[in-house]
Design a protein around this motif. Structure first.
Motif, PDB file in Angstrom:
ATOM      1  N   GLY A  14       0.784  -1.226   0.000  1.00  0.00           N
ATOM      2  CA  GLY A  14       0.000   0.000   0.000  1.00  0.00           C
ATOM      3  C   GLY A  14       0.811   1.269   0.000  1.00  0.00           C
ATOM      4  N   SER A  15       2.115   1.163  -0.157  1.00  0.00           N
ATOM      5  CA  SER A  15       2.936   2.369  -0.066  1.00  0.00           C
ATOM      6  C   SER A  15       3.408   2.819  -1.440  1.00  0.00           C
ATOM      7  CB  SER A  15       4.143   2.124   0.838  1.00  0.00           C
ATOM      8  OG  SER A  15       5.003   1.195   0.250  1.00  0.00           O
ATOM      9  N   LEU A  16       3.531   4.109  -1.595  1.00  0.00           N
ATOM     10  CA  LEU A  16       4.068   4.693  -2.817  1.00  0.00           C
ATOM     11  C   LEU A  16       5.375   5.398  -2.478  1.00  0.00           C
ATOM     12  CD1 LEU A  16       0.823   6.285  -4.259  1.00  0.00           C
ATOM     13  CD2 LEU A  16       1.991   4.258  -5.085  1.00  0.00           C
ATOM     14  N   PRO A  17       6.310   5.477  -3.427  1.00  0.00           N
ATOM     15  CA  PRO A  17       7.562   6.165  -3.146  1.00  0.00           C
ATOM     16  C   PRO A  17       7.307   7.655  -2.912  1.00  0.00           C
ATOM     17  CG  PRO A  17       7.437   5.555  -5.451  1.00  0.00           C
ATOM     18  CD  PRO A  17       6.261   4.931  -4.780  1.00  0.00           C
ATOM     19  N   GLN A  18       7.968   8.205  -1.947  1.00  0.00           N
ATOM     20  CA  GLN A  18       7.792   9.616  -1.588  1.00  0.00           C
ATOM     21  C   GLN A  18       9.107  10.361  -1.776  1.00  0.00           C
ATOM     22  OE1 GLN A  18       4.707  10.838  -0.535  1.00  0.00           O
ATOM     23  NE2 GLN A  18       4.065   8.801  -1.153  1.00  0.00           N
ATOM     24  N   THR A  19       9.014  11.614  -2.213  1.00  0.00           N
ATOM     25  CA  THR A  19      10.192  12.460  -2.371  1.00  0.00           C
ATOM     26  C   THR A  19      10.359  13.300  -1.106  1.00  0.00           C
ATOM     27  OG1 THR A  19       9.756  12.621  -4.728  1.00  0.00           O
ATOM     28  CG2 THR A  19      11.265  14.235  -3.791  1.00  0.00           C
ATOM     29  N   PRO A  20      11.542  13.258  -0.486  1.00  0.00           N
ATOM     30  CA  PRO A  20      11.759  14.085   0.708  1.00  0.00           C
ATOM     31  C   PRO A  20      11.611  15.572   0.380  1.00  0.00           C
ATOM     32  CG  PRO A  20      13.541  12.521   0.402  1.00  0.00           C
ATOM     33  CD  PRO A  20      12.695  12.451  -0.816  1.00  0.00           C
ATOM     34  N   LYS A  21      11.132  16.354   1.343  1.00  0.00           N
ATOM     35  CA  LYS A  21      10.923  17.787   1.122  1.00  0.00           C
ATOM     36  C   LYS A  21      12.201  18.489   0.700  1.00  0.00           C
ATOM     37  CE  LYS A  21       6.843  19.086   3.614  1.00  0.00           C
ATOM     38  NZ  LYS A  21       6.242  20.056   4.507  1.00  0.00           N
ATOM     39  N   SER A  22      13.343  18.033   1.218  1.00  0.00           N
ATOM     40  CA  SER A  22      14.607  18.689   0.882  1.00  0.00           C
ATOM     41  C   SER A  22      14.978  18.507  -0.587  1.00  0.00           C
ATOM     42  CB  SER A  22      15.718  18.147   1.766  1.00  0.00           C
ATOM     43  OG  SER A  22      15.888  16.763   1.531  1.00  0.00           O
ATOM     44  N   GLN A  23      14.389  17.529  -1.274  1.00  0.00           N
ATOM     45  CA  GLN A  23      14.722  17.278  -2.671  1.00  0.00           C
ATOM     46  C   GLN A  23      13.665  17.803  -3.630  1.00  0.00           C
ATOM     47  OE1 GLN A  23      15.448  13.100  -3.042  1.00  0.00           O
ATOM     48  NE2 GLN A  23      17.399  13.202  -1.979  1.00  0.00           N
ATOM     49  N   LYS A  24      12.590  18.357  -3.121  1.00  0.00           N
ATOM     50  CA  LYS A  24      11.540  18.862  -3.989  1.00  0.00           C
ATOM     51  C   LYS A  24      11.925  20.218  -4.573  1.00  0.00           C
ATOM     52  CE  LYS A  24       7.649  16.466  -1.968  1.00  0.00           C
ATOM     53  NZ  LYS A  24       6.340  16.585  -1.349  1.00  0.00           N
ATOM     54  N   ILE A  25      11.420  20.496  -5.765  1.00  0.00           N
ATOM     55  CA  ILE A  25      11.700  21.746  -6.467  1.00  0.00           C
ATOM     56  C   ILE A  25      10.400  22.535  -6.546  1.00  0.00           C
ATOM     57  CG2 ILE A  25      12.447  22.756  -8.650  1.00  0.00           C
ATOM     58  CD1 ILE A  25      13.905  20.099  -9.172  1.00  0.00           C
ATOM     59  N   ALA A  26      10.488  23.823  -6.274  1.00  0.00           N
ATOM     60  CA  ALA A  26       9.312  24.683  -6.370  1.00  0.00           C
ATOM     61  C   ALA A  26       8.840  24.727  -7.824  1.00  0.00           C
ATOM     62  CB  ALA A  26       9.642  26.088  -5.890  1.00  0.00           C
ATOM     63  N   PRO A  27       7.535  24.715  -8.063  1.00  0.00           N
ATOM     64  CA  PRO A  27       7.019  24.711  -9.439  1.00  0.00           C
ATOM     65  C   PRO A  27       7.528  25.881 -10.285  1.00  0.00           C
ATOM     66  CG  PRO A  27       5.247  24.283  -7.896  1.00  0.00           C
ATOM     67  CD  PRO A  27       6.463  24.633  -7.083  1.00  0.00           C
ATOM     68  N   ASN A  28       7.724  27.040  -9.669  1.00  0.00           N
ATOM     69  CA  ASN A  28       8.182  28.194 -10.441  1.00  0.00           C
ATOM     70  C   ASN A  28       9.670  28.104 -10.806  1.00  0.00           C
ATOM     71  OD1 ASN A  28       9.088  28.558  -7.868  1.00  0.00           O
ATOM     72  ND2 ASN A  28       8.454  30.686  -7.690  1.00  0.00           N
ATOM     73  N   ARG A  29      10.407  27.150 -10.239  1.00  0.00           N
ATOM     74  CA  ARG A  29      11.828  26.959 -10.562  1.00  0.00           C
ATOM     75  C   ARG A  29      12.053  25.776 -11.497  1.00  0.00           C
ATOM     76  NH1 ARG A  29      16.106  26.019  -7.050  1.00  0.00           N
ATOM     77  NH2 ARG A  29      17.273  26.660  -8.847  1.00  0.00           N
ATOM     78  N   MET A  30      10.977  25.130 -11.926  1.00  0.00           N
ATOM     79  CA  MET A  30      11.111  23.911 -12.716  1.00  0.00           C
ATOM     80  C   MET A  30      11.839  24.152 -14.044  1.00  0.00           C
ATOM     81  SD  MET A  30      10.554  20.867 -12.321  1.00  0.00           S
ATOM     82  CE  MET A  30      10.550  19.358 -13.227  1.00  0.00           C
ATOM     83  N   LYS A  31      11.445  25.192 -14.772  1.00  0.00           N
ATOM     84  CA  LYS A  31      12.098  25.479 -16.064  1.00  0.00           C
ATOM     85  C   LYS A  31      13.569  25.817 -15.865  1.00  0.00           C
ATOM     86  CE  LYS A  31       8.078  26.921 -18.698  1.00  0.00           C
ATOM     87  NZ  LYS A  31       7.449  28.009 -19.441  1.00  0.00           N
ATOM     88  N   GLU A  32      13.865  26.574 -14.819  1.00  0.00           N
ATOM     89  CA  GLU A  32      15.249  26.945 -14.527  1.00  0.00           C
ATOM     90  C   GLU A  32      16.077  25.691 -14.214  1.00  0.00           C
ATOM     91  OE1 GLU A  32      17.645  29.418 -11.073  1.00  0.00           O
ATOM     92  OE2 GLU A  32      15.513  29.791 -11.353  1.00  0.00           O
ATOM     93  N   GLU A  33      15.514  24.793 -13.425  1.00  0.00           N
ATOM     94  CA  GLU A  33      16.210  23.559 -13.062  1.00  0.00           C
ATOM     95  C   GLU A  33      16.480  22.691 -14.295  1.00  0.00           C
ATOM     96  OE1 GLU A  33      17.932  20.802 -10.394  1.00  0.00           O
ATOM     97  OE2 GLU A  33      17.176  22.808  -9.952  1.00  0.00           O
ATOM     98  N   MET A  34      15.479  22.575 -15.163  1.00  0.00           N
ATOM     99  CA  MET A  34      15.660  21.771 -16.373  1.00  0.00           C
ATOM    100  C   MET A  34      16.697  22.400 -17.296  1.00  0.00           C
ATOM    101  SD  MET A  34      12.247  19.669 -16.957  1.00  0.00           S
ATOM    102  CE  MET A  34      12.772  19.291 -18.535  1.00  0.00           C
ATOM    103  N   ALA A  35      16.706  23.724 -17.394  1.00  0.00           N
ATOM    104  CA  ALA A  35      17.692  24.405 -18.235  1.00  0.00           C
ATOM    105  C   ALA A  35      19.106  24.156 -17.710  1.00  0.00           C
ATOM    106  CB  ALA A  35      17.392  25.894 -18.289  1.00  0.00           C
TER     107      ALA A  35
END
Length: 56
Positions: A14-35
């Motif tokens: 019943g468990s799904l993999p979770q991303t730790p908060k320290s590794q999450k990227i803010a949605p407004n930084r997504m394009k910058e991160e991909m670039a």
């Protein structure tokens, strides 16, 4: 026989993999991160090309 016919016990049924908060990227930084990642990949490819040209 379907998928539900399995008799074995699953530890993570019943468990799904979770991303730790320290590794999450803010949605407004997504394009910058991909670039940044694409730029880094481009630099690695250029470096590899230069190394193969130098070894010939």
């Amino acid at each position: 026989m379907g998928r539900d016919d399995s008799k074995g016990k699953s530890n993570n049924r019943g468990s799904l993999p979770q991303t730790p908060k320290s590794q999450k990227i803010a949605p407004n930084r997504m394009k910058e991160e991909m670039a940044e990642e694409i730029d880094e990949l481009h630099l690695l490819v250029e470096k590899a090309k230069n190394n193969t040209n130098a070894n010939k």
